[in-house]
Design a protein around this motif. Sequence first.
Motif, PDB file in Angstrom:
ATOM      1  N   PRO A   1      -0.598 -15.385 -12.214  1.00  0.00           N
ATOM      2  CA  PRO A   1      -1.509 -16.115 -13.101  1.00  0.00           C
ATOM      3  C   PRO A   1      -1.516 -17.619 -12.795  1.00  0.00           C
ATOM      4  O   PRO A   1      -0.458 -18.207 -12.537  1.00  0.00           O
ATOM      5  CB  PRO A   1      -0.946 -15.848 -14.499  1.00  0.00           C
ATOM      6  CG  PRO A   1      -0.141 -14.602 -14.364  1.00  0.00           C
ATOM      7  CD  PRO A   1       0.426 -14.633 -12.973  1.00  0.00           C
ATOM      8  N   ILE A   2      -2.697 -18.213 -12.836  1.00  0.00           N
ATOM      9  CA  ILE A   2      -2.855 -19.646 -12.579  1.00  0.00           C
ATOM     10  C   ILE A   2      -3.724 -20.257 -13.673  1.00  0.00           C
ATOM     11  O   ILE A   2      -4.845 -19.795 -13.909  1.00  0.00           O
ATOM     12  CB  ILE A   2      -3.503 -19.918 -11.207  1.00  0.00           C
ATOM     13  CG1 ILE A   2      -2.630 -19.381 -10.072  1.00  0.00           C
ATOM     14  CG2 ILE A   2      -3.756 -21.414 -11.015  1.00  0.00           C
ATOM     15  CD1 ILE A   2      -3.274 -19.502  -8.697  1.00  0.00           C
ATOM     16  N   ILE A   3      -3.205 -21.278 -14.334  1.00  0.00           N
ATOM     17  CA  ILE A   3      -3.993 -22.068 -15.277  1.00  0.00           C
ATOM     18  C   ILE A   3      -4.250 -23.431 -14.648  1.00  0.00           C
ATOM     19  O   ILE A   3      -3.307 -24.121 -14.259  1.00  0.00           O
ATOM     20  CB  ILE A   3      -3.268 -22.241 -16.624  1.00  0.00           C
ATOM     21  CG1 ILE A   3      -3.069 -20.891 -17.313  1.00  0.00           C
ATOM     22  CG2 ILE A   3      -4.059 -23.185 -17.543  1.00  0.00           C
ATOM     23  CD1 ILE A   3      -2.321 -20.982 -18.629  1.00  0.00           C
ATOM     24  N   ILE A   4      -5.501 -23.799 -14.541  1.00  0.00           N
ATOM     25  CA  ILE A   4      -5.872 -25.093 -13.964  1.00  0.00           C
ATOM     26  C   ILE A   4      -6.056 -26.102 -15.087  1.00  0.00           C
ATOM     27  O   ILE A   4      -6.719 -25.816 -16.091  1.00  0.00           O
ATOM     28  CB  ILE A   4      -7.162 -24.971 -13.140  1.00  0.00           C
ATOM     29  CG1 ILE A   4      -6.925 -24.058 -11.923  1.00  0.00           C
ATOM     30  CG2 ILE A   4      -7.660 -26.339 -12.693  1.00  0.00           C
ATOM     31  CD1 ILE A   4      -8.186 -23.755 -11.137  1.00  0.00           C
ATOM     32  N   ILE A   5      -5.447 -27.275 -14.926  1.00  0.00           N
ATOM     33  CA  ILE A   5      -5.647 -28.379 -15.862  1.00  0.00           C
ATOM     34  C   ILE A   5      -6.196 -29.556 -15.061  1.00  0.00           C
ATOM     35  O   ILE A   5      -5.677 -29.899 -14.008  1.00  0.00           O
ATOM     36  CB  ILE A   5      -4.345 -28.770 -16.597  1.00  0.00           C
ATOM     37  CG1 ILE A   5      -3.223 -29.088 -15.601  1.00  0.00           C
ATOM     38  CG2 ILE A   5      -3.897 -27.655 -17.526  1.00  0.00           C
ATOM     39  CD1 ILE A   5      -1.946 -29.617 -16.263  1.00  0.00           C
ATOM     40  N   SER A   6      -7.269 -30.169 -15.552  1.00  0.00           N
ATOM     41  CA  SER A   6      -7.899 -31.202 -14.740  1.00  0.00           C
ATOM     42  C   SER A   6      -8.750 -32.129 -15.588  1.00  0.00           C
ATOM     43  O   SER A   6      -9.280 -31.737 -16.630  1.00  0.00           O
ATOM     44  CB  SER A   6      -8.776 -30.556 -13.656  1.00  0.00           C
ATOM     45  OG  SER A   6      -9.449 -31.543 -12.903  1.00  0.00           O
ATOM     46  N   ALA A   7      -8.871 -33.369 -15.120  1.00  0.00           N
ATOM     47  CA  ALA A   7      -9.796 -34.313 -15.747  1.00  0.00           C
ATOM     48  C   ALA A   7     -11.227 -34.059 -15.294  1.00  0.00           C
ATOM     49  O   ALA A   7     -12.161 -34.615 -15.859  1.00  0.00           O
ATOM     50  CB  ALA A   7      -9.387 -35.751 -15.395  1.00  0.00           C
ATOM     51  N   LYS A   8     -11.415 -33.212 -14.285  1.00  0.00           N
ATOM     52  CA  LYS A   8     -12.758 -32.871 -13.802  1.00  0.00           C
ATOM     53  C   LYS A   8     -13.372 -31.875 -14.787  1.00  0.00           C
ATOM     54  O   LYS A   8     -12.932 -30.731 -14.879  1.00  0.00           O
ATOM     55  CB  LYS A   8     -12.685 -32.272 -12.395  1.00  0.00           C
ATOM     56  CG  LYS A   8     -12.116 -33.238 -11.359  1.00  0.00           C
ATOM     57  CD  LYS A   8     -11.790 -32.521 -10.071  1.00  0.00           C
ATOM     58  CE  LYS A   8     -12.887 -32.451  -9.071  1.00  0.00           C
ATOM     59  NZ  LYS A   8     -13.577 -33.609  -8.698  1.00  0.00           N
ATOM     60  N   ASP A   9     -14.358 -32.333 -15.538  1.00  0.00           N
ATOM     61  CA  ASP A   9     -14.889 -31.508 -16.616  1.00  0.00           C
ATOM     62  C   ASP A   9     -16.328 -31.049 -16.392  1.00  0.00           C
ATOM     63  O   ASP A   9     -16.966 -30.513 -17.300  1.00  0.00           O
ATOM     64  CB  ASP A   9     -14.798 -32.245 -17.953  1.00  0.00           C
ATOM     65  CG  ASP A   9     -15.577 -33.561 -17.956  1.00  0.00           C
ATOM     66  OD1 ASP A   9     -16.155 -33.911 -16.901  1.00  0.00           O
ATOM     67  OD2 ASP A   9     -15.603 -34.219 -19.012  1.00  0.00           O
ATOM     68  N   GLU A  10     -16.847 -31.231 -15.181  1.00  0.00           N
ATOM     69  CA  GLU A  10     -18.182 -30.741 -14.890  1.00  0.00           C
ATOM     70  C   GLU A  10     -18.158 -29.216 -14.752  1.00  0.00           C
ATOM     71  O   GLU A  10     -17.162 -28.635 -14.313  1.00  0.00           O
ATOM     72  CB  GLU A  10     -18.719 -31.365 -13.600  1.00  0.00           C
ATOM     73  CG  GLU A  10     -18.934 -32.870 -13.674  1.00  0.00           C
ATOM     74  CD  GLU A  10     -20.038 -33.246 -14.657  1.00  0.00           C
ATOM     75  OE1 GLU A  10     -21.014 -32.473 -14.775  1.00  0.00           O
ATOM     76  OE2 GLU A  10     -19.914 -34.304 -15.311  1.00  0.00           O
TER      77      GLU A  10
END
Length: 228
Positions: free
Chosen positions: A75-84
């Motif tokens: 499982p991979i959860i991505i967290i990012s400031a890229k919100d497009e």
Amino acid sequence: MKKQIGIVEDDPNIGNIVSAYLKKEGFDVSLSQSAEAAWTLWETNPPDMWILDIMLPGMDGYEFCKRVRQSSEIPIIIISAKDEEIDKILGLELGGDDYMTKPFSPRELVARVKRLFKRTQATASSSDSEGEKVSAGPLVIDLNERLVFWYDEEIEMTTKEFDLLTLFAEHPNRAYSREELLYKVWGSDYFGSDRAVDDLVKRLRKKLPEVTLETVWGYGYRLRSEED
């Protein structure tokens, strides 16, 4: 046994906060500030889940996710400031199971971690109980090995491509709305556009042009069996 979570985050403040919340919930945590350092961990002591930032020095999170998916369904959860929207779709297509935009609530992240572990375990149990393979004509899907074959040719699939194709193959001729597909494949906590469904179906059609994935206009999609 405690679940181990690998965090890849170059901002030490965010990394330490997330780590503290997860440890409080009983998880073992390894924190890396670059994808290269995380890759070393992956090769020596792989965790049970990754929490992965996208904008990293050196190798970015997209590339790291892609490399992990070449050999594992962890499982991979991505967290990012890229919100497009395009960023979210790309992250999910490359194999991310969930996507959270910064700033986010650490408590919500913990809840999503628990939910994803629970869903992963349920999927594994379901595969064991329902048998090893699903077939739809020449299409054969190995559930345990997560492999797809058209006749005897293996067709490479991303995580979401495999999950969506399996859902269609298990229920041929059933029409699914886009909302249903988002819920069943992406999960109840995904709030992105249903364009993700359209794009994923387009990718499946390109990889398996002989499989009839029909558009149900104004509604969604279905896999038409060869018998009809």
